[in-house]
Design an enzyme around this catalytic site. Sequence first.
Site, PDB file in Angstrom:
ATOM      1  N   GLU A  99       0.843  -1.212   0.000  1.00 33.89           N
ATOM      2  CA  GLU A  99       0.000   0.000   0.000  1.00 33.89           C
ATOM      3  C   GLU A  99       0.872   1.254   0.000  1.00 33.89           C
ATOM      4  O   GLU A  99       0.527   2.261  -0.605  1.00 33.89           O
ATOM      5  CB  GLU A  99      -0.947  -0.023   1.211  1.00 33.89           C
ATOM      6  CG  GLU A  99      -2.089  -1.002   0.979  1.00 33.89           C
ATOM      7  CD  GLU A  99      -2.654  -1.629   2.248  1.00 33.89           C
ATOM      8  OE1 GLU A  99      -2.405  -1.118   3.347  1.00 33.89           O
ATOM      9  OE2 GLU A  99      -3.348  -2.653   2.113  1.00 33.89           O
ATOM     10  N   GLY A 180      -6.171  -7.759   0.936  1.00 28.02           N
ATOM     11  CA  GLY A 180      -7.495  -7.156   1.082  1.00 28.02           C
ATOM     12  C   GLY A 180      -8.494  -7.671   0.059  1.00 28.02           C
ATOM     13  O   GLY A 180      -9.558  -7.081  -0.132  1.00 28.02           O
ATOM     14  N   SER A 217      -4.946 -11.586   2.806  1.00 30.30           N
ATOM     15  CA  SER A 217      -6.241 -12.183   3.141  1.00 30.30           C
ATOM     16  C   SER A 217      -6.153 -13.386   4.091  1.00 30.30           C
ATOM     17  O   SER A 217      -6.941 -14.332   3.978  1.00 30.30           O
ATOM     18  CB  SER A 217      -7.009 -12.551   1.863  1.00 30.30           C
ATOM     19  OG  SER A 217      -7.298 -11.377   1.129  1.00 30.30           O
TER      20      SER A 217
END
Length: 254
Positions: A99, A180, A217
């Site tokens: 990110e 995510g 995840s």
Amino acid sequence: MKKLIVFNWKMNPPSPREAEALFQEVKIYASAARAHAEVVICPPSIYIQSLFSRISRLSPLLCGAQNVFWENKGAYTGEVSPQMLKRVGVRYALVGHSERRAVLHETDAMIARKVRAGLHAGLRVVLCVGEPLGVRRRGAQEGERFVAQQLARALEKGSASKAQTRKNLLVAYEPVWAIGAGRTATPEDAARMSRHIAQYLKKTQGLSGVRVLYGGSVSGGNAENFLHYKEIDGVLVGGASMHAKEVQQIIHSL
Ligand code: PGA
């Protein structure tokens, strides 16, 4: 060796009160599992002191930072230095999270400086690497090449001693397409990539025994499938960190 579970809270939860409540719950779960797991929480930096200042040396929870700058002081508005983190009890620091690469445009050169500064300050640096979907679609070998290149660039400016790097460097393999996304790499693929990372570091940098985590995840329902592999030394958990029940399941899957 104990498996490592790192909870990356990202920019959550929205209030100190919620952060404290979640922290207390995680502490109970971590306490019960301390024989098998080392548990790290990486909260937003603004919560670090309130959460960790009253914590004793015997606490089952260790503190991590989600980011670190490369200089120790000076005119760097908005940044937090490795020494500052160290002095408030932070032990781990994530570097190169996808990110930050994507949203904050962190480059390999910036990541290399952060890795070096973090190791130099004595922080355990969790270097995050992982291929995007386009690369993955071209096959596992392309993914391995991509990750090897990220590792090479991140470690280019290595100035920390070999012993220090061996002890304090960790790698988190986080395929970008799994973060995510609600879908993970298969545990077999994650184990294969972990093996590749460990072998690459040994061959090219002379670093043996670097721990490799899987992230992307990870949830209460699937953590066990990854942790079960000897090549996977732990997990880096994002979204599920905010849900106490998931956290409990993840910690107790060991
Ligand atoms: P996720 O995030 O578990 O929500 O996929 C992982 C991470 O960003 O480290």
